[in-house]
Write an enzyme that holds these catalytic residues in place. Structure first.
Site, short mmCIF file in Angstrom:
data_model
loop_
_atom_site.label_atom_id
_atom_site.label_comp_id
_atom_site.label_asym_id
_atom_site.label_seq_id
_atom_site.Cartn_x
_atom_site.Cartn_y
_atom_site.Cartn_z
N ASP A 241 0.73 -1.12 -0.60
CA ASP A 241 -0.15 0.06 0.49
C ASP A 241 1.10 1.32 0.46
OD1 ASP A 241 1.27 -0.31 2.77
OD2 ASP A 241 -1.24 0.00 3.41
N SER A 242 2.05 1.67 0.14
CA SER A 242 3.09 2.48 0.15
C SER A 242 2.74 3.07 -1.13
CB SER A 242 4.42 1.29 -0.64
OG SER A 242 4.78 0.47 -1.49
N ASP B 69 -1.26 -6.42 -0.01
CA ASP B 69 -1.48 -5.58 1.43
C ASP B 69 -2.69 -5.10 1.26
OD1 ASP B 69 1.36 -5.26 2.99
OD2 ASP B 69 1.09 -3.30 2.02
N LYS C 52 -0.36 -9.74 2.87
CA LYS C 52 -0.20 -8.93 4.41
C LYS C 52 -1.06 -7.68 5.29
CE LYS C 52 3.02 -6.06 4.07
NZ LYS C 52 2.84 -4.52 4.86
N GLU D 95 -1.05 -5.49 8.80
CA GLU D 95 0.02 -4.33 10.34
C GLU D 95 -0.40 -5.21 10.98
OE1 GLU D 95 0.51 -0.84 9.30
OE2 GLU D 95 0.96 -0.94 7.33
N GLU E 212 9.68 -3.75 10.62
CA GLU E 212 10.46 -2.93 10.02
C GLU E 212 10.49 -1.38 11.03
OE1 GLU E 212 6.97 -0.96 6.78
OE2 GLU E 212 8.49 1.09 7.17
O1 KIV Z 1 3.73 -0.98 1.07
C1 KIV Z 1 4.82 -1.71 1.36
O2 KIV Z 1 5.45 -1.24 0.39
C2 KIV Z 1 5.26 -2.05 2.61
C3 KIV Z 1 6.48 -3.08 2.61
C4 KIV Z 1 7.70 -0.91 3.19
C5 KIV Z 1 6.93 -3.32 3.53
O3 KIV Z 1 4.51 -2.86 3.52
#
Ligand code: KIV
Length: 262
Positions: A42-43, A81, A110, A112, A179
């Site tokens: 989600d970056s 994510d 993934k 959090e 992280e």
């Molecule tokens: O969203 C993302 O790119 C991430 C990584 C930085 C681990 O969660």
């Protein structure tokens, strides 16, 4: 790369390189380079959409980018994510949204958080959705942390992180991203888990590493954290190419005879 193969790397003592991707073109380049695991992070909210943080990235946006990556990926494990608010409200929403990411082509998702998301992880894994955890500087909690800062620096918070990591493992995660935490803590967590840890700003002792693609390529320089190593200089290359193009158009040098039809 499958989820069990990803996990086996830890027993085999082979480090795992993971990189983010958001589209088909870069997915093909990443695979050509031999990288076996891709995170549709989600970056993308920051590096693709130009937002300040990841909080407003939606499920629809994650589904779109996951489809682009999954369509191009031939061999790599695609992990997507779960964005903010897609798994927070209820276990049911977590299972539904995790399942939607798998339907879009991801092989795993993934999320959090630690013990607080244990029930989400248990439910998803029970229904065949492999889950990767994410602890430490979890970007979806940036407001609670008051910025992007190194986490778990004192003894109490470090112990809480180890407890969270063990809770995630018991709940069924196949790996955990760590992280922006001290390297010594990441080493302790890595040694106390059977599942692989994937570090980003967590030192050299994790079982693997992950970087945001545009950071790694030197394409995104709005904010470069200490843990980023730019392996390329694509922004500089792009600027040079674009400036030359502009100059050649202005001076009538492009297109030349060789770029013209006769
Ligand atoms: O969203 C993302 O790119 C991430 C990584 C930085 C681990 O969660």
């Amino acid at each position: 790369m499958t989820v069990p193969e990803f996990q086996r790397r830890k027993q085999e003592g082979k480090k795992i390189a993971v990189v983010t991707a958001y589209d088909a073109l870069f997915t093909r380049i990443i695979e050509e380079a031999g990288i076996e695991a891709i995170l549709v992070g989600d970056s993308l909210g920051v590096v693709v959409q130009g937002k300040k943080n990841t909080l407003s990235v939606t499920m629809e946006e994650m589904l779109y980018h996951t489809k682009l990556v999954a369509r191009a990926a031939q061999r790599a494990l695609v992990i997507a994510d779960l964005p903010f608010l897609s798994y927070h409200v209820s276990v049911e929403e977590a299972v539904r949204n995790g399942g939607r990411l798998l339907q879009a082509g991801a092989a795993a998702v993934k999320l959090e958080g630690g013990a607080a998301v244990r029930d989400r992880v248990e439910a998803m894994t029970r229904f065949g959705i492999p889950v990767m955890g994410h602890l430490g500087m979890t970007p979806q909690s940036v407001n609670r942390f008051g910025g992007y800062k190194v986490q778990a620096k004192d003894q109490e918070l470090a112990e809480a992180l180890v407890t969270d990591a063990k809770a995630l493992q018991t709940a069924g995660v196949f790996a955990i991203v760590l992280e922006a935490i001290p390297a010594s803590l990441a080493k302790t967590v890595t040694q106390s888990l059977a599942v692989p840890t994937i570090g980003i700003g967590a030192g050299p002792d994790c079982d693997g590493q992950v970087l945001v693609l545009y950071d790694l390529l030197g394409l995104f320089d709005d904010f470069v954290p200490k843990f980023v190593k730019p392996y390329g200089h694509l922004k500089a290359d792009a600027l040079q190419a674009l400036r030359r193009y502009q100059e050649e158009v202005e001076h009538g040098k492009f297109p030349s005879d060789s770029e013209s039809y006769h």
